[in-house]
Design a protein around this motif. Sequence first.
Motif, mmCIF file in Angstrom:
data_model
loop_
_atom_site.group_PDB
_atom_site.id
_atom_site.type_symbol
_atom_site.label_atom_id
_atom_site.label_comp_id
_atom_site.label_asym_id
_atom_site.label_seq_id
_atom_site.Cartn_x
_atom_site.Cartn_y
_atom_site.Cartn_z
ATOM 1 N N LEU A 143 0.698 -1.388 0.180
ATOM 2 C CA LEU A 143 -0.097 -0.057 0.251
ATOM 3 C C LEU A 143 0.892 1.242 0.001
ATOM 4 N N VAL A 144 0.904 1.929 -1.036
ATOM 5 C CA VAL A 144 1.858 2.937 -1.244
ATOM 6 C C VAL A 144 1.063 4.370 -1.451
ATOM 7 N N GLY A 145 1.381 5.443 -0.731
ATOM 8 C CA GLY A 145 0.775 6.531 -1.034
ATOM 9 C C GLY A 145 1.564 7.605 -1.336
ATOM 10 N N PHE A 146 1.455 8.640 -2.194
ATOM 11 C CA PHE A 146 2.186 9.302 -3.099
ATOM 12 C C PHE A 146 1.971 10.754 -2.378
ATOM 13 N N SER A 147 3.124 11.347 -1.648
ATOM 14 C CA SER A 147 2.925 12.422 -0.892
ATOM 15 C C SER A 147 3.951 13.599 -1.569
ATOM 16 N N SER A 148 4.564 14.402 -0.958
ATOM 17 C CA SER A 148 5.243 15.596 -1.338
ATOM 18 C C SER A 148 6.354 15.883 -0.364
ATOM 19 N N VAL A 149 7.508 16.464 -1.030
ATOM 20 C CA VAL A 149 8.423 16.814 0.122
ATOM 21 C C VAL A 149 8.132 18.190 1.127
ATOM 22 N N GLU A 200 1.751 0.897 12.597
ATOM 23 C CA GLU A 200 1.762 0.695 13.909
ATOM 24 C C GLU A 200 0.452 -0.546 14.051
ATOM 25 N N GLN A 201 -0.251 -0.438 13.093
ATOM 26 C CA GLN A 201 -1.388 -1.467 13.109
ATOM 27 C C GLN A 201 -1.034 -2.842 12.366
ATOM 28 N N GLY A 202 0.086 -2.849 11.868
ATOM 29 C CA GLY A 202 0.535 -4.169 11.533
ATOM 30 C C GLY A 202 0.658 -4.272 9.716
ATOM 31 N N TYR A 203 0.326 -3.065 9.164
ATOM 32 C CA TYR A 203 0.437 -3.256 8.005
ATOM 33 C C TYR A 203 1.943 -2.633 7.257
ATOM 34 N N ARG A 204 2.720 -3.658 7.463
ATOM 35 C CA ARG A 204 4.172 -3.682 7.452
ATOM 36 C C ARG A 204 4.560 -3.118 6.030
ATOM 37 N N ARG A 205 3.883 -3.068 4.913
ATOM 38 C CA ARG A 205 4.289 -2.755 3.502
ATOM 39 C C ARG A 205 3.364 -1.425 3.250
ATOM 40 N N ALA A 206 2.930 -0.852 4.297
ATOM 41 C CA ALA A 206 2.454 0.407 3.940
ATOM 42 C C ALA A 206 3.484 1.796 3.989
ATOM 43 N N MET A 207 3.497 2.516 2.973
ATOM 44 C CA MET A 207 4.487 3.427 2.958
ATOM 45 C C MET A 207 3.927 4.669 2.199
ATOM 46 N N SER A 208 4.651 5.682 2.336
ATOM 47 C CA SER A 208 4.489 7.030 1.901
ATOM 48 C C SER A 208 5.560 7.411 0.947
ATOM 49 N N ARG A 223 11.207 -1.191 -2.494
ATOM 50 C CA ARG A 223 12.024 -2.400 -1.788
ATOM 51 C C ARG A 223 12.704 -1.833 -0.275
ATOM 52 N N ARG A 224 12.858 -0.488 -0.202
ATOM 53 C CA ARG A 224 13.331 -0.180 0.963
ATOM 54 C C ARG A 224 12.553 -0.458 2.143
ATOM 55 N N ASN A 225 11.158 -0.079 1.703
ATOM 56 C CA ASN A 225 10.150 -0.184 2.949
ATOM 57 C C ASN A 225 10.146 0.631 3.676
ATOM 58 N N GLN A 226 10.624 1.837 3.717
ATOM 59 C CA GLN A 226 10.510 2.835 4.856
ATOM 60 C C GLN A 226 9.159 3.357 4.885
ATOM 61 N N PRO A 227 8.731 3.810 6.270
ATOM 62 C CA PRO A 227 7.379 4.236 6.263
ATOM 63 C C PRO A 227 7.108 5.517 5.101
ATOM 64 N N VAL A 228 8.078 6.421 5.546
ATOM 65 C CA VAL A 228 8.211 7.741 4.721
ATOM 66 C C VAL A 228 9.369 7.705 4.208
ATOM 67 N N THR A 229 9.585 7.833 2.848
ATOM 68 C CA THR A 229 10.697 8.417 2.141
ATOM 69 C C THR A 229 10.690 9.557 1.073
ATOM 70 N N TYR A 230 11.436 10.592 1.121
ATOM 71 C CA TYR A 230 11.386 11.640 0.385
ATOM 72 C C TYR A 230 12.473 11.350 -0.918
ATOM 73 N N ILE A 231 11.866 11.874 -1.962
ATOM 74 C CA ILE A 231 12.679 11.557 -3.197
ATOM 75 C C ILE A 231 12.673 12.721 -3.953
ATOM 76 N N GLY A 232 13.974 12.998 -4.409
ATOM 77 C CA GLY A 232 14.227 14.411 -5.052
ATOM 78 C C GLY A 232 14.826 15.432 -4.405
ATOM 79 N N LEU A 233 15.624 15.289 -3.203
ATOM 80 C CA LEU A 233 16.211 16.238 -2.341
ATOM 81 C C LEU A 233 17.743 16.136 -2.706
ATOM 82 N N ASP A 234 18.102 17.483 -2.969
ATOM 83 C CA ASP A 234 19.616 17.825 -3.175
ATOM 84 C C ASP A 234 20.124 17.734 -1.888
ATOM 85 N N GLY A 235 20.974 16.880 -1.460
ATOM 86 C CA GLY A 235 21.813 16.577 -0.048
ATOM 87 C C GLY A 235 22.827 17.559 0.176
ATOM 88 N N ALA A 236 23.180 18.271 -1.190
ATOM 89 C CA ALA A 236 24.271 19.259 -1.215
ATOM 90 C C ALA A 236 23.773 20.926 -0.737
#
Length: 356
Positions: free
Chosen positions: A204-210, A238-246, A289-302
């Motif tokens: 279960l994957v939700g698309f969010s925003s930075v 927390e309810q046990g949906y181990r592959r829910a992520m945003s 595949r990383r399966n973190q609850p929340v991952t932000y994509i497209g950030l310039d770490g520098a």
Amino acid sequence: MVDLRPTRAGWDSQAVYELVGATTRLIGDRAAAGRGEGLRIALVTVGGRAHDDSARAHIGALQGYVQSVNAEAGAPVLVYCDLDAVVEANVALPARELVAYAPAPAVAYRAGTRTERALSPAPRDPAGVAAEIKEGGRYIVTGGLGGVGRELSRFLAEKYGARLVLVGSTPAPHLDESRLARYTALKVRGMAALAGELAKDALLVGFSSVNAYFGGAGYTEHSASNSALNAAVQGLREQGYRRAMSLGWSAWSGTGMSGGAGGSLPAERRGFLSLDVDLALESVDVAVRRNQPVTYIGLDGAHPDVASHVRHKPGWELVSRYFYAARLREQGPPPGPVSRSTPRRPSPRSPGFSAS
């Protein structure tokens, strides 16, 4: 201003939006009267006293709301403080945040320990980990009629031979308090409804925003509703949906909210990269595949505005400048004065993607 609605036993999501509405009006009235300078407001909640999990998810909206209001004001007007109880020992904690020299926009106190949100570089993709998206799988894509939804659907069909159900809606363009509540409820209840039809090991994957993390001037609704979506996902985990992520995105070149040309420069000045569509789609694979609850994509770490939020973890490292996982980090008291540098209905077994 002291508004205790989201601290009382059994408070519901409406209390959050009454708090948002009252705060917004107060700031506007002070600004109109020429008395906005130096204004500081603490928004205090007790998540553990909420009526239900849905209400707890809605207080997640305060993260994006606070960041966006502060961005528009150009100053830390708001701080958001979640307490574990309304007891005498906690009374002074919000006041400490108000007088901090460099306040965090959102903090939580648990048994006297202060935490604030931070970013960690996501771990490298482990070799040999199978893709979480299955060949020939059945997937529901809500928001599937929008630009990003269409691209995601094409990707799932072409790469995985997925069988898809597309669900779409178009939100109205104007922002107000009631619309913020409705739009956030659409995201939070939508995730809950999908989860209710799925096995707890379903994807279960939700698309969010930075902007859910950073906020943005002119993006209050967008930021607040997406930070609530992230909170809803955390609740599902927390309810046990181990592959829910945003997955929180910066911008997809030429589609989604970035739309046409010319919109990427202001975002890139904040450290938000504009992602080529093919790169963004491949990023879905990696992040899932990383399966973190929340991952932000497209950030310039520098970029200093991003780097100042990053807390490195042993064994974790930055991957291609794109991936960050949101974490809570322990802190001592708020910082004092310091010298600072500028740095069709779901099938019960069909996983879901929310590309709203």
